[in-house]
Enzyme design. Sequence first.
Site, PDB file in Angstrom:
ATOM      1  CB  CYS A  38      51.817  49.742  31.812  1.00  0.00           C
ATOM      2  SG  CYS A  38      51.979  48.087  31.136  1.00  0.00           S
TER       3      CYS A  38
ATOM      4  NE  ARG B   5      48.599  53.279  35.218  1.00  0.00           N
ATOM      5  CZ  ARG B   5      47.380  53.636  34.837  1.00  0.00           C
ATOM      6  NH1 ARG B   5      46.595  54.253  35.692  1.00  0.00           N
ATOM      7  NH2 ARG B   5      46.966  53.422  33.614  1.00  0.00           N
TER       8      ARG B   5
ATOM      9  CD1 TRP C 137      49.318  43.531  35.700  1.00  0.00           C
ATOM     10  CD2 TRP C 137      48.492  43.480  33.619  1.00  0.00           C
ATOM     11  NE1 TRP C 137      48.318  42.586  35.655  1.00  0.00           N
ATOM     12  CE2 TRP C 137      47.791  42.526  34.398  1.00  0.00           C
ATOM     13  CE3 TRP C 137      48.145  43.612  32.278  1.00  0.00           C
ATOM     14  CZ2 TRP C 137      46.773  41.739  33.882  1.00  0.00           C
ATOM     15  CZ3 TRP C 137      47.127  42.818  31.756  1.00  0.00           C
ATOM     16  CH2 TRP C 137      46.463  41.895  32.564  1.00  0.00           C
TER      17      TRP C 137
ATOM     18  CG  ASN D 158      49.058  52.176  30.143  1.00  0.00           C
ATOM     19  OD1 ASN D 158      48.728  50.989  30.155  1.00  0.00           O
ATOM     20  ND2 ASN D 158      48.319  53.123  30.668  1.00  0.00           N
ATOM     21  N   GLY D 159      49.234  50.204  27.183  1.00  0.00           N
ATOM     22  CA  GLY D 159      48.128  49.917  26.262  1.00  0.00           C
ATOM     23  C   GLY D 159      48.461  48.699  25.414  1.00  0.00           C
TER      24      GLY D 159
ATOM     25  CD  GLU E 214      33.806  43.779  46.587  1.00  0.00           C
ATOM     26  OE1 GLU E 214      33.686  43.365  45.422  1.00  0.00           O
ATOM     27  OE2 GLU E 214      34.772  44.478  46.948  1.00  0.00           O
TER      28      GLU E 214
ATOM     29  CE  LYS F 164      38.174  43.445  47.256  1.00  0.00           C
ATOM     30  NZ  LYS F 164      37.277  44.239  46.477  1.00  0.00           N
TER      31      LYS F 164
ATOM     32  CD  GLU G 260      40.689  41.970  44.423  1.00  0.00           C
ATOM     33  OE1 GLU G 260      41.116  42.270  43.299  1.00  0.00           O
ATOM     34  OE2 GLU G 260      39.804  42.632  44.980  1.00  0.00           O
TER      35      GLU G 260
ATOM     36  CG  HIS H 143      19.157  24.961  43.010  1.00  0.00           C
ATOM     37  ND1 HIS H 143      18.104  24.143  42.697  1.00  0.00           N
ATOM     38  CD2 HIS H 143      18.639  26.026  43.667  1.00  0.00           C
ATOM     39  CE1 HIS H 143      16.975  24.697  43.126  1.00  0.00           C
ATOM     40  NE2 HIS H 143      17.281  25.846  43.724  1.00  0.00           N
TER      41      HIS H 143
ATOM     42  CE  LYS I  96      42.520  50.789  43.169  1.00  0.00           C
ATOM     43  NZ  LYS I  96      41.683  49.938  44.028  1.00  0.00           N
TER      44      LYS I  96
HETATM   45  C1  AGP Z   1      38.580  45.136  42.889  1.00  0.00           C
HETATM   46  O1  AGP Z   1      39.097  44.728  44.099  1.00  0.00           O
HETATM   47  C2  AGP Z   1      39.348  44.778  41.719  1.00  0.00           C
HETATM   48  N1  AGP Z   1      40.722  45.046  41.866  1.00  0.00           N
HETATM   49  C3  AGP Z   1      38.728  44.988  40.355  1.00  0.00           C
HETATM   50  O2  AGP Z   1      37.727  44.024  40.259  1.00  0.00           O
HETATM   51  C4  AGP Z   1      38.132  46.372  39.974  1.00  0.00           C
HETATM   52  O3  AGP Z   1      37.000  46.632  40.740  1.00  0.00           O
HETATM   53  C5  AGP Z   1      37.801  46.360  38.473  1.00  0.00           C
HETATM   54  O4  AGP Z   1      38.963  46.177  37.746  1.00  0.00           O
HETATM   55  C6  AGP Z   1      37.087  47.610  38.019  1.00  0.00           C
HETATM   56  O5  AGP Z   1      37.886  48.747  38.155  1.00  0.00           O
HETATM   57  P1  AGP Z   1      37.284  50.205  38.051  1.00  0.00           P
HETATM   58  O6  AGP Z   1      36.306  50.352  39.158  1.00  0.00           O
HETATM   59  O7  AGP Z   1      38.464  51.106  38.205  1.00  0.00           O
HETATM   60  O8  AGP Z   1      36.631  50.316  36.715  1.00  0.00           O
END
Ligand code: AGP
Length: 619
Positions: free
Chosen positions: A2, A27, A75, A101-102, A492, A496, A499, A515, A614
């Site tokens: 948010c 956000r 969010w 926000n929270g 990673e 990517k 998401e 395995h 984010k």
């Molecule tokens: C990465 O592409 C993600 N959007 C997510 O996994 C992110 O890395 C994670 O939420 C951690 O965020 P931060 O690095 O701001 O703590």
Amino acid sequence: MCGIVGYIGRRAAYPILIKGLHRLEYRGYDSAGVALINEQGKLNVYKAKGKVSQLEAYAADKDTGGTIGIAHTRWATHGEPNAVNAHPHYSESERLAIIHNGIIENYAVLKAGLQKEGYTFKSETDTEVLVQLIEYTQLNKHVDLKTAVQLALQQVIGAYAIAILDKDHPDTLIAARKGSPLVVGIGEGEYFLASDATPIVEYTDQVIYIEDEEVVVLTVNSQLSILNYQLSTINGVEKTPEIKRLELSLSQLEKGGYPHFMLKEIFEQPRTLTDSMRGRVNVRQDNIALSGFIDNKDRFLNAKRIIITACGTSWHAGLIAMYAIEEFAQIPVEVEYSSEFRYRKPVINKDDVVIAISQSGETADTLAAIQLAKSKGAFIFSICNVIGASIPRLSDSGCYTHVGPEIGVASTKAFTAQVVALTMLALCIGREKGTLAPDQYLRIVRELGQIPDKIERVLSQNKRIADFAKTFTYAQNFIYLGRGYNYPVALEGALKLKEISYIHAEGYPAAEMKHGPIALISQEMPVVVVAPHCGTYEKVVSNIQEIKARKGRVIAVVTEGDEVVSKIADYTIEIPETEECLTPLLTVIPLQLMAYHIAVVKGCDVDQPRNLAKSVTVE
Ligand code: AGP
């Protein structure tokens, strides 16, 4: 998650608030809303499901006048994304409006109490409970709004950054925070309020970062000549705010000709890594100086163990660091998901060093993990991108990555900078401990300096990656394989793709395939194999043979001049030769590009993928 923004001053508030919401949309973006007090003293609230542009369309023919207002991009946590659950929320009398926000964790108990007093609720949110509680407290205790906010917040368990408008006081904006970020911008005859500095930067560079359990009251009198802010704690202790200078420029927040922030951020990496190393790797490229390490050398040298804690992509960077720290510094390393670490009663000793990694510096689980480790006396070192964020402020020491704002929800340039920062740290500890041979140290430091140019060479293959990525938009699933330093790169790459393209993808250590995951291989299954020239290269080649024998389609990332894998893989992408510990900085680039191009061809919203935000400031 948010984004919240507020304005009080002499200008029309609405355009400032909307622009601010666009900046904060990373956000959260499932609904948005705005509240304004117009010249006649009427409090107008407009809300819409969807992105900020949908709110703009909805409010286009409404009265959006007024020089004071608050706005929110959501969010969803409590209650589905719709206009009713969107913020701002009114109090019972509709005199107050709040954005939040929270998460208010004890909202159910508070709500039941208020319902007994006759309060009614329109939404399913925890936020509406808070604004009702503030109004109830004010009426029952006969206090002013600031005191009512303080008293109400004393009853709250959870996290919040809030801003409140009072129809009866159109000259005052009240805000508070605990666990969620909040920044106040001080302009000329005006104040700004936001979750981060991005909505503020074009108006002022004077800011106050509000701390946990602080309440700020911003007042502009009717002649607009007297500006006043008061800072206190929720327990009523007056505080003196520290005004800081913002280090952020407007151009850093724009796309610079790229169709998406994510692509811009991928292509920025040669420059951002140069920035990350500036002043740390010396000009002769034969030494590294990290002030956060130098000032606390003994804590690292005496550490019996290093615990790395992070989430998501930052956790992947932490895994790479485990390989580097154990290899160069010979200190045992554990890499923990912050969300698990904080709840599993871990054994933490006073001589442990905890490294917290976070792009945003606001991730709730990582913050809680730090608090836990700190309470046990561990030394906290953080790797963070956002200057002044909560995580670096809570840490004993640290290292900023200096890559500028990362706007794309999928992290790219922050990841490579985290890997660089952690590698520099591992090299510093190893050199100081004498566990890393001087010639190896020198070779790696020199090679680190070459990385930006080598990334340019990988980026020059973008067109070819875009072309073959089109072939894979049919896929429902992907497997990513890698070993050693490149096992976290496989994780990673899979993250990517998941998401931003919504294709299911799993990363595995290449040798684990036999395995279980090998059962998934068929001609339908694309397998991305990260196979640069490293210690386990031959073994990874065998894995590729096993995939091809079962008709899987292989996309391989190899070192330039590789003649073995290029003959058996369906597609190969080459990276320049480098030190093994630095290969992730090169091998991850084609995986970022591939995920990007697949998502674009599939028509996905690359910068704002569904359900994500984010900055994850809730549990
Ligand atoms: C990465 O592409 C993600 N959007 C997510 O996994 C992110 O890395 C994670 O939420 C951690 O965020 P931060 O690095 O701001 O703590």
